[in-house]
Design an enzyme around this catalytic site. Structure first.
Site, short mmCIF file in Angstrom:
data_model
loop_
_atom_site.label_atom_id
_atom_site.label_comp_id
_atom_site.label_asym_id
_atom_site.label_seq_id
_atom_site.Cartn_x
_atom_site.Cartn_y
_atom_site.Cartn_z
N GLY A 10 46.99 56.38 44.30
CA GLY A 10 47.67 55.93 43.10
C GLY A 10 48.07 57.07 42.18
O GLY A 10 47.88 58.25 42.49
N ASP A 31 42.12 53.51 50.11
CA ASP A 31 43.16 52.81 49.35
C ASP A 31 43.75 51.70 50.20
O ASP A 31 43.89 51.85 51.41
CB ASP A 31 44.26 53.82 48.95
CG ASP A 31 45.05 53.40 47.72
OD1 ASP A 31 45.63 52.29 47.73
OD2 ASP A 31 45.09 54.19 46.75
N ASP A 58 39.92 48.02 51.60
CA ASP A 58 39.84 47.29 50.34
C ASP A 58 38.44 47.43 49.77
O ASP A 58 37.45 47.29 50.49
CB ASP A 58 40.16 45.80 50.61
CG ASP A 58 40.40 45.03 49.32
OD1 ASP A 58 39.44 44.88 48.53
OD2 ASP A 58 41.53 44.57 49.11
N SER A 124 39.09 52.52 30.45
CA SER A 124 40.34 52.45 29.70
C SER A 124 40.05 52.30 28.21
O SER A 124 39.05 51.69 27.82
CB SER A 124 41.16 51.25 30.18
OG SER A 124 42.21 50.95 29.30
N TYR A 148 42.57 42.35 31.89
CA TYR A 148 42.49 43.73 32.41
C TYR A 148 41.43 44.52 31.65
O TYR A 148 40.53 45.11 32.23
CB TYR A 148 43.85 44.42 32.32
CG TYR A 148 43.74 45.93 32.49
CD1 TYR A 148 43.48 46.48 33.73
CD2 TYR A 148 43.87 46.78 31.39
CE1 TYR A 148 43.34 47.85 33.88
CE2 TYR A 148 43.74 48.14 31.53
CZ TYR A 148 43.48 48.68 32.77
OH TYR A 148 43.34 50.04 32.92
N LYS A 152 37.49 46.00 32.72
CA LYS A 152 36.96 47.35 32.53
C LYS A 152 35.66 47.31 31.73
O LYS A 152 34.69 48.03 32.04
CB LYS A 152 37.99 48.24 31.82
CG LYS A 152 39.25 48.50 32.62
CD LYS A 152 38.98 49.33 33.86
CE LYS A 152 40.27 49.76 34.55
NZ LYS A 152 40.01 50.54 35.78
#
Length: 336
Positions: A10, A31, A58, A124, A148, A152
């Protein structure tokens, strides 16, 4: 050190792999390529001049994770694998909790089974509540506003609980602000599928002619120019932050650290800097505010400097120049 990097193909993962390889580590990328490309890993190897072991898999597959950790004799994990679009998480929360939370639980189970006790987690700044004060430090109240962000927060809690139960673990929780830019080589950068969720790739696609104009959501915020202010951190600085965190985990501990610049830039600041980088005027319109958006959001990075010996090195002009180089060299991202 042999390091498993989940989500290593990513955007942030690929840049971090470059820094790990440059520092002499052996890297195993794990990944499923749901929002990344194997081409990114090929380019990481080209930049670093070193090979990477690549496994398609996964993170919800505990058995495969155990097998990989054992086969490659991994000593640490850097965990990026996760879905990351705030809007999509609102529409499909169960998918986010399944992938981001359950996937991490399966990873930790595999680590526990194989005796791997060091992990750097990609968290995040969305874990923070709407700013009660600025800049945001690590003691600011937490209250994520999207599935989201909550995924986290949940993983942070899981990792803290894991440390309480296993005080010999070494855990770093890295709270990113706004990752932007690209590697200076122009070989790797951000390659979003469909309409970008973030500002910088949208600006880049306007600059390259893939999109007609930029929509700026809100021009009446209580900021110097009326547009939202954010902490934009160069992705290479973010990558070196992961290396610094890994190097800090020499003894059992669990800590959360902001990775940001400490400087806020408005959306119009970004547009002006990108115009300077690409040498053209970028069309935009001021649209209505989006629900849930806030006026200002930027980090207090003092703890990262104190704890990790790390601070951001690259400013907005370098961010935009590197982003534009990536966009010019790869107008369709990693696609031919």
């Amino acid at each position: 050190m042999n390091i498993l990097v989940t989500g290593g193909a990513g955007y942030i993962g690929s840049h971090t792999c470059v820094e790990l390889l440059k520092a002499g580590h052996e890297v195993v990328v794990f990944d499923n390529f749901c929002n990344s490309s194997p081409e990114a890993v090929a380019r990481v190897q080209k930049i670093a001049g070193k090979s990477v072991s690549l496994v398609k898999g996964d993170v919800r597959n505990r058995e495969q994770l155990e097998s990989v950790l054992r086969e490659f004799k991994c000593e640490a994990v850097i965990h990026f694998a996760g879905l990351k679009a705030v809007g999509e998480s609102v529409e499909q929360p169960l998918m986010y909790y399944d992938n981001n939370v359950l996937g991490t639980v399966r990873l930790l189970e595999a680590m526990e089974a194989t005796g791997v006790k060091t992990i750097v987690f990609s968290s995040s700044a969305t874990v923070y509540a709407p700013p009660q004060y600025l800049p945001l430090d690590e003691d600011h109240p937490l209250a994520a506003s999207s599935p989201y962000g909550r995924s986290k927060m949940m993983v942070e809690d899981i990792l803290r609980d894991c440390y309480r139960a296993h005080p010999d673990w070494k855990i770093a929780l890295l709270r990113y602000f706004n990752p932007v830019g690209a590697h200076e080589s122009g070989l790797i950068g951000e390659d979003p599928d469909g309409i970008p969720n973030n500002l910088m790739p949208f600006v880049a696609q306007v600059a390259i002619g893939r999109r007609e104009r930029l929509n700026i959501w809100g021009g009446d915020y209580p900021t110097p120019d009326g547009t939202g202010v954010r902490d934009f951190i160069h992705v290479v600085d973010l990558a070196t932050g992961h290396l610094a965190a890994l190097q800090t985990l020499t003894e059992p501990q669990c800590f959360a650290i902001n990775l940001g610049t400490g400087t806020g830039h408005s959306v119009l600041d970004v547009v002006k800097a990108y115009e300077k980088a690409c040498g053209k005027t970028l069309p935009y319109i001021i649209a209505e505010r989006r629900p849930g958006d806030i006026a200002e959001y930027y980090a207090n990075p003092a703890a990262a400097k104190r704890k990790l010996g790390w601070e951001a090195q690259r400013g907005l002009d370098a961010i935009c120049a590197d982003s534009w180089r990536w966009q010019q060299m790869n107008p369709n991202g990693f696609k031919p």
